[in-house]
Design a protein around this motif. Structure first.
Motif, PDB file in Angstrom:
ATOM      1  N   GLU A   1     133.596   6.039 -16.251  1.00 22.85           N
ATOM      2  CA  GLU A   1     133.148   5.742 -14.895  1.00 22.85           C
ATOM      3  C   GLU A   1     134.043   6.446 -13.876  1.00 22.85           C
ATOM      4  O   GLU A   1     135.228   6.693 -14.136  1.00 22.85           O
ATOM      5  CB  GLU A   1     133.208   4.240 -14.619  1.00 22.85           C
ATOM      6  N   VAL A   2     133.477   6.710 -12.695  1.00 22.19           N
ATOM      7  CA  VAL A   2     134.172   7.395 -11.602  1.00 22.19           C
ATOM      8  C   VAL A   2     134.675   6.353 -10.599  1.00 22.19           C
ATOM      9  O   VAL A   2     133.886   5.569 -10.072  1.00 22.19           O
ATOM     10  CB  VAL A   2     133.229   8.387 -10.906  1.00 22.19           C
ATOM     11  N   GLU A   3     135.976   6.368 -10.322  1.00 18.72           N
ATOM     12  CA  GLU A   3     136.555   5.332  -9.476  1.00 18.72           C
ATOM     13  C   GLU A   3     137.687   5.891  -8.601  1.00 18.72           C
ATOM     14  O   GLU A   3     138.112   7.034  -8.764  1.00 18.72           O
ATOM     15  CB  GLU A   3     137.116   4.189 -10.340  1.00 18.72           C
TER      16      GLU A   3
ATOM     17  N   PRO B   1     142.530   9.355  -7.360  1.00 20.09           N
ATOM     18  CA  PRO B   1     141.293   9.348  -8.146  1.00 20.09           C
ATOM     19  C   PRO B   1     141.567   8.886  -9.571  1.00 20.09           C
ATOM     20  O   PRO B   1     142.653   9.106 -10.117  1.00 20.09           O
ATOM     21  CB  PRO B   1     140.830  10.807  -8.105  1.00 20.09           C
TER      22      PRO B   1
ATOM     23  N   LEU C   1     139.486   7.888 -13.540  1.00 18.36           N
ATOM     24  CA  LEU C   1     138.367   7.630 -14.436  1.00 18.36           C
ATOM     25  C   LEU C   1     138.696   6.388 -15.247  1.00 18.36           C
ATOM     26  O   LEU C   1     139.807   6.254 -15.760  1.00 18.36           O
ATOM     27  CB  LEU C   1     138.134   8.805 -15.392  1.00 18.36           C
TER      28      LEU C   1
ATOM     29  N   GLY D   1     132.295  11.910  -5.903  1.00 14.70           N
ATOM     30  CA  GLY D   1     132.540  12.009  -7.340  1.00 14.70           C
ATOM     31  C   GLY D   1     131.412  12.764  -8.013  1.00 14.70           C
ATOM     32  O   GLY D   1     130.253  12.330  -7.949  1.00 14.70           O
TER      33      GLY D   1
ATOM     34  N   LEU E   1     130.520  14.034 -11.693  1.00 17.64           N
ATOM     35  CA  LEU E   1     130.967  13.816 -13.065  1.00 17.64           C
ATOM     36  C   LEU E   1     130.236  14.744 -14.022  1.00 17.64           C
ATOM     37  O   LEU E   1     128.997  14.778 -14.048  1.00 17.64           O
ATOM     38  CB  LEU E   1     130.719  12.353 -13.457  1.00 17.64           C
TER      39      LEU E   1
ATOM     40  N   SER F   1     133.545   1.278 -10.150  1.00 15.40           N
ATOM     41  CA  SER F   1     132.861   2.562 -10.246  1.00 15.40           C
ATOM     42  C   SER F   1     131.810   2.741  -9.165  1.00 15.40           C
ATOM     43  O   SER F   1     131.115   1.799  -8.790  1.00 15.40           O
ATOM     44  CB  SER F   1     132.181   2.681 -11.612  1.00 15.40           C
TER      45      SER F   1
ATOM     46  N   THR G   1     129.616   5.319  -9.790  1.00 16.78           N
ATOM     47  CA  THR G   1     128.548   5.948 -10.571  1.00 16.78           C
ATOM     48  C   THR G   1     128.192   5.032 -11.735  1.00 16.78           C
ATOM     49  O   THR G   1     128.929   4.108 -12.060  1.00 16.78           O
ATOM     50  CB  THR G   1     128.969   7.318 -11.143  1.00 16.78           C
TER      51      THR G   1
ATOM     52  N   CYS H   1     135.750  15.469 -13.541  1.00 16.13           N
ATOM     53  CA  CYS H   1     135.218  14.837 -12.340  1.00 16.13           C
ATOM     54  C   CYS H   1     135.843  15.494 -11.116  1.00 16.13           C
ATOM     55  O   CYS H   1     137.073  15.596 -11.012  1.00 16.13           O
ATOM     56  CB  CYS H   1     135.486  13.339 -12.319  1.00 16.13           C
TER      57      CYS H   1
ATOM     58  N   TYR I   1     136.515  15.318  -7.238  1.00 13.92           N
ATOM     59  CA  TYR I   1     136.614  14.362  -6.140  1.00 13.92           C
ATOM     60  C   TYR I   1     136.770  15.059  -4.792  1.00 13.92           C
ATOM     61  O   TYR I   1     137.256  14.451  -3.834  1.00 13.92           O
ATOM     62  CB  TYR I   1     137.807  13.431  -6.366  1.00 13.92           C
TER      63      TYR I   1
ATOM     64  N   ARG J   1     140.623  17.100  -8.815  1.00 11.75           N
ATOM     65  CA  ARG J   1     139.827  16.941 -10.030  1.00 11.75           C
ATOM     66  C   ARG J   1     140.593  16.192 -11.108  1.00 11.75           C
ATOM     67  O   ARG J   1     141.820  16.218 -11.116  1.00 11.75           O
ATOM     68  CB  ARG J   1     139.416  18.313 -10.582  1.00 11.75           C
TER      69      ARG J   1
END
Length: 261
Positions: A106-108, A136, A138, A184, A186, A233, A235, A248, A250, A255
């Motif tokens: 997940e993108v967080e 950033p 993951l 984000g 991904l 997240s 996404t 990912c 950002y 990245r």
């Protein structure tokens, strides 16, 4: 509510599943009357046993804070879990798939606190004042409970499905960047799979930090200086397998890359 013996037995099942990278039957299928309070009690027993065994708690994860994740799981209420030092990776890491029962990413954004944060009336402004910087991140999800039919009780009991975290290299103070608009993008093996912006988390990613401080206040606890708070997240989760390269982007926050081996 579940009795102490049942809570301890389930915590033991989850500890064994973590050790063997297995999946156990849903708690709610076996104990349909289990409550959210029961699930945090199970998580707490598991957490305390890990700390007693020498693992060091470095922060907290918040989950299910965005519509994307709520729709992906069918669960509409945020949750939280703990993060230990041996689950934190840096960008560029090779991450063994064998460490997990199953692997999704997940993108967080993550936040590191410079001051303690205490509810029960903590606001977004309070959270921003307590944050040292954003970074950033993951999240690697790892479920030890069968996925089909899971409820919030199952997920919380399983440490909110937390497996690991990959941190980026760019740090930004809250006053240096509009955190709502951090993007984000991904990618898996060079193919874009998910996109989002951080405002998808409660309209501001730091709002989850305030939510967690207020939750903790009900148990007489607070968030401490130096803790990493993984904010949720923005996404949907992306499945990964051994051999997959993940990237990912950002935007202004750089990245993150990692490879699952």
């Amino acid at each position: 509510m579940l009795d102490d013996a049942t809570i301890a037995a389930i915590a033991g099942e989850l500890a064994e599943a973590d050790r063997t990278h297995a999946v156990i039957p849903r708690i709610t299928a076996r104990h349909p009357d289990a409550t959210i309070e029961d699930s945090y009690a199970i998580q707490g027993v598991w957490r305390d046993q890990n700390i007693a065994a020498g693992r060091r708690l470095v922060g907290r994860k918040i989950g299910l804070t965005s519509k994307a994740m709520q729709e992906a799981t069918g669960i509409s209420e945020p949750d939280y879990g703990v993060m230990f030092d041996d689950t934190v990776y840096r960008s560029g890491a090779e991450i063994p798939v064998s460490n997990f029962s199953n692997v999704r990413v997940e993108v967080e954004l993550a936040f590191v606190l410079k001051h303690p944060l205490e509810g029960p009336e903590c606001t977004l402004d309070d959270a921003l004042a307590a944050i040292d910087y954003a970074v950033p991140a993951l999240e690697v999800l790892n479920s030890h409970i069968e996925l089909e039919g899971r409820t919030i009780v199952d997920t919380i009991s399983d440490n909110a499905a937390y497996g690991a975290m990959v941190l980026g290299d760019v740090h930004k103070r809250p006053d240096e960047i509009d955190l709502r608009w951090v993007p984000g993008l991904l990618y898996r093996n060079g193919e874009i799979t998910e996109t989002g912006v951080a405002a998808g988390v409660l309209d501001h990613p730091a709002r989850g930090v305030a939510w967690l401080a207020n939750k903790f206040a009900h148990h007489g606890a607070r968030l401490e200086a130096g803790e990493i708070i993984l904010a949720g997240s923005f996404t949907r989760p992306m499945w990964v397998s051994r051999g997959d390269d993940v990237l990912c982007d950002y935007g202004p926050m750089g990245r993150i890359t990692c490879r699952f081996v």
